[in-house]
Design a protein around this motif. Structure first.
Motif, PDB file in Angstrom:
ATOM      1  N   MET A   1       0.780  -1.232  -0.092  1.00 58.10           N
ATOM      2  CA  MET A   1      -0.049  -0.017   0.004  1.00 58.10           C
ATOM      3  C   MET A   1       0.675   1.190   0.050  1.00 58.10           C
ATOM      4  O   MET A   1       1.975   1.274   0.736  1.00 58.10           O
ATOM      5  N   VAL A   2       0.454   2.138  -0.668  1.00 54.54           N
ATOM      6  CA  VAL A   2       1.150   3.353  -0.667  1.00 54.54           C
ATOM      7  C   VAL A   2       0.665   4.209   0.582  1.00 54.54           C
ATOM      8  O   VAL A   2      -0.070   4.430   0.914  1.00 54.54           O
ATOM      9  N   GLN A   3       1.834   4.607   1.393  1.00 50.80           N
ATOM     10  CA  GLN A   3       1.564   5.055   2.642  1.00 50.80           C
ATOM     11  C   GLN A   3       1.216   6.527   2.523  1.00 50.80           C
ATOM     12  O   GLN A   3       1.609   7.348   1.649  1.00 50.80           O
ATOM     13  N   ALA A   4       0.070   6.762   3.272  1.00 52.04           N
ATOM     14  CA  ALA A   4      -0.587   8.238   3.447  1.00 52.04           C
ATOM     15  C   ALA A   4       0.712   9.247   3.643  1.00 52.04           C
ATOM     16  O   ALA A   4       1.204   9.127   4.506  1.00 52.04           O
ATOM     17  N   GLY A   5       0.707  10.375   2.794  1.00 55.92           N
ATOM     18  CA  GLY A   5       1.524  11.444   3.194  1.00 55.92           C
ATOM     19  C   GLY A   5       2.782  11.070   2.529  1.00 55.92           C
ATOM     20  O   GLY A   5       4.056  12.065   2.866  1.00 55.92           O
ATOM     21  N   SER A   6       3.328  10.236   1.890  1.00 55.63           N
ATOM     22  CA  SER A   6       4.619   9.809   1.494  1.00 55.63           C
ATOM     23  C   SER A   6       4.924  10.063   0.044  1.00 55.63           C
ATOM     24  O   SER A   6       6.095  10.007  -0.215  1.00 55.63           O
ATOM     25  N   ILE A   7       3.808  10.596  -0.647  1.00 59.57           N
ATOM     26  CA  ILE A   7       4.042  10.993  -2.168  1.00 59.57           C
ATOM     27  C   ILE A   7       4.681  12.229  -2.179  1.00 59.57           C
ATOM     28  O   ILE A   7       4.228  12.949  -1.665  1.00 59.57           O
ATOM     29  N   ALA A   8       6.119  12.190  -2.782  1.00 62.73           N
ATOM     30  CA  ALA A   8       6.849  13.545  -3.165  1.00 62.73           C
ATOM     31  C   ALA A   8       7.302  13.626  -4.337  1.00 62.73           C
ATOM     32  O   ALA A   8       8.273  13.025  -4.581  1.00 62.73           O
ATOM     33  N   PRO A   9       6.643  14.365  -5.247  1.00 60.85           N
ATOM     34  CA  PRO A   9       7.020  14.789  -6.369  1.00 60.85           C
ATOM     35  C   PRO A   9       8.507  15.491  -6.261  1.00 60.85           C
ATOM     36  O   PRO A   9       8.529  16.327  -5.585  1.00 60.85           O
ATOM     37  N   GLN A  10       9.410  15.212  -7.179  1.00 61.06           N
ATOM     38  CA  GLN A  10      10.542  15.589  -7.267  1.00 61.06           C
ATOM     39  C   GLN A  10      10.765  16.947  -8.039  1.00 61.06           C
ATOM     40  O   GLN A  10       9.975  17.077  -9.014  1.00 61.06           O
ATOM     41  N   PRO A  11      11.604  17.829  -8.035  1.00 61.80           N
ATOM     42  CA  PRO A  11      11.819  19.136  -8.715  1.00 61.80           C
ATOM     43  C   PRO A  11      11.766  18.765 -10.388  1.00 61.80           C
ATOM     44  O   PRO A  11      11.326  19.585 -11.031  1.00 61.80           O
TER      45      PRO A  11
ATOM     46  N   THR B   1      10.067  12.635 -11.694  1.00 61.74           N
ATOM     47  CA  THR B   1      10.193  11.611 -10.499  1.00 61.74           C
ATOM     48  C   THR B   1       9.704  11.892  -9.239  1.00 61.74           C
ATOM     49  O   THR B   1       9.080  12.829  -9.090  1.00 61.74           O
ATOM     50  N   VAL B   2       8.980  10.563  -8.717  1.00 58.29           N
ATOM     51  CA  VAL B   2       8.235  10.509  -7.668  1.00 58.29           C
ATOM     52  C   VAL B   2       8.730   9.659  -6.648  1.00 58.29           C
ATOM     53  O   VAL B   2       9.369   8.568  -7.135  1.00 58.29           O
ATOM     54  N   LYS B   3       8.784  10.065  -5.505  1.00 58.27           N
ATOM     55  CA  LYS B   3       9.139   9.374  -4.334  1.00 58.27           C
ATOM     56  C   LYS B   3       8.106   9.028  -3.498  1.00 58.27           C
ATOM     57  O   LYS B   3       7.334   9.998  -2.949  1.00 58.27           O
ATOM     58  N   PHE B   4       8.082   7.816  -2.957  1.00 60.03           N
ATOM     59  CA  PHE B   4       6.928   7.244  -2.266  1.00 60.03           C
ATOM     60  C   PHE B   4       7.115   6.019  -1.126  1.00 60.03           C
ATOM     61  O   PHE B   4       8.403   5.432  -1.548  1.00 60.03           O
ATOM     62  N   VAL B   5       6.406   5.745  -0.070  1.00 56.60           N
ATOM     63  CA  VAL B   5       6.743   4.713   0.703  1.00 56.60           C
ATOM     64  C   VAL B   5       5.766   3.636   0.667  1.00 56.60           C
ATOM     65  O   VAL B   5       4.603   3.906   0.455  1.00 56.60           O
ATOM     66  N   VAL B   6       6.319   2.299   0.361  1.00 60.13           N
ATOM     67  CA  VAL B   6       5.207   1.174   0.439  1.00 60.13           C
ATOM     68  C   VAL B   6       4.955   0.368   1.783  1.00 60.13           C
ATOM     69  O   VAL B   6       6.324   0.181   1.962  1.00 60.13           O
ATOM     70  N   THR B   7       4.027   0.193   2.182  1.00 59.99           N
ATOM     71  CA  THR B   7       3.902  -0.449   3.172  1.00 59.99           C
ATOM     72  C   THR B   7       3.174  -1.659   3.242  1.00 59.99           C
ATOM     73  O   THR B   7       2.485  -2.036   2.377  1.00 59.99           O
ATOM     74  N   GLY B   8       3.335  -2.601   4.281  1.00 60.42           N
ATOM     75  CA  GLY B   8       2.673  -3.829   4.114  1.00 60.42           C
ATOM     76  C   GLY B   8       1.789  -4.006   5.400  1.00 60.42           C
ATOM     77  O   GLY B   8       1.183  -3.021   5.890  1.00 60.42           O
ATOM     78  N   ASN B   9       1.286  -5.311   5.634  1.00 55.05           N
ATOM     79  CA  ASN B   9       0.768  -5.614   6.716  1.00 55.05           C
ATOM     80  C   ASN B   9       1.515  -5.400   8.165  1.00 55.05           C
ATOM     81  O   ASN B   9       0.764  -5.178   8.923  1.00 55.05           O
ATOM     82  N   GLU B  10       2.548  -5.210   8.174  1.00 54.95           N
ATOM     83  CA  GLU B  10       3.364  -5.018   9.244  1.00 54.95           C
ATOM     84  C   GLU B  10       3.907  -3.423   9.138  1.00 54.95           C
ATOM     85  O   GLU B  10       3.687  -2.922   8.322  1.00 54.95           O
ATOM     86  N   ALA B  11       4.827  -3.190  10.172  1.00 62.15           N
ATOM     87  CA  ALA B  11       5.307  -1.746  10.143  1.00 62.15           C
ATOM     88  C   ALA B  11       6.492  -1.591   9.259  1.00 62.15           C
ATOM     89  O   ALA B  11       6.959  -0.745   8.882  1.00 62.15           O
ATOM     90  N   SER B  12       6.724  -2.670   8.367  1.00 63.59           N
ATOM     91  CA  SER B  12       7.850  -2.437   7.353  1.00 63.59           C
ATOM     92  C   SER B  12       7.420  -1.345   6.492  1.00 63.59           C
ATOM     93  O   SER B  12       6.442  -1.418   5.763  1.00 63.59           O
ATOM     94  N   THR B  13       8.456  -0.624   5.912  1.00 63.89           N
ATOM     95  CA  THR B  13       8.407   0.304   4.754  1.00 63.89           C
ATOM     96  C   THR B  13       9.399   0.101   3.895  1.00 63.89           C
ATOM     97  O   THR B  13      10.647  -0.278   4.511  1.00 63.89           O
ATOM     98  N   ILE B  14       9.191   0.245   2.572  1.00 59.22           N
ATOM     99  CA  ILE B  14      10.309   0.322   1.567  1.00 59.22           C
ATOM    100  C   ILE B  14      10.128   1.502   0.782  1.00 59.22           C
ATOM    101  O   ILE B  14       9.091   1.914   0.297  1.00 59.22           O
TER     102      ILE B  14
END
Length: 153
Positions: A58-68, A72-85
């Motif tokens: 899942m795309v973590q809420a508030g993590s989508i960051a468009p680059q200048p 390019t876009v940076k975001f964080v993917v989360t799973g069922n646990e607290a792990s994020t990538i």
């Protein structure tokens, strides 16, 4: 050489050829295999740097960051646990790509621990309703779908 020995030699030759074909197919496909990882699996046992894999979560809420640079876009993917990538993607984002939605990113893990996505697949939830059918009752939606669908029985 007797006929019995000739048949035995052909059978042995056929078995060797089948085994060789299987080994060649396995060897050529081993770099093409694209394994699927959840964020917690990737955090626990990360794939080799540069190995082509798929990351789903899942795309973590508030993590989508468009680059200048604008693509390019940076975001964080989360799973069922607290792990994020953390994920970095350059390209056109799918229409359904939003915070809190499901995503499958194809790419590879970089040496800095950031997943470099080359392709994004956004997933919608099971309650998805096309925009044209929003607000209609179930029977009205079925009638509208039947009227606008061609070739589907």
């Amino acid at each position: 050489m007797k006929a019995k020995h000739q048949r035995l030699a052909l059978v042995v030759l056929a078995l060797v050829a089948i085994i060789a074909a299987g080994l060649i197919a396995t060897w050529t496909l081993r770099n093409q295999a694209n394994y699927f990882y959840l964020p917690e699996q990737m955090a626990a046992e990360p794939p080799a740097v540069g190995q082509a894999v798929r990351l789903g979560g899942m795309v973590q809420a508030g993590s989508i960051a468009p680059q200048p640079d604008g693509i390019t876009v940076k975001f964080v993917v989360t799973g069922n646990e607290a792990s994020t990538i953390p994920v970095q993607y350059s390209g056109i984002l799918p229409d359904l790509f939003v915070e809190g939605s499901g995503v499958v990113a194809e790419g590879s893990l970089g040496p800095d621990g950031v997943f470099q996505a080359t392709n994004l697949l956004a997933k919608h939830d099971e309650n998805y309703v096309p925009r044209e059918l929003e607000g209609l009752e179930a029977h009205q939606a079925a009638d509208y779908a039947a009227e606008t669908t061609i070739g589907v029985d």
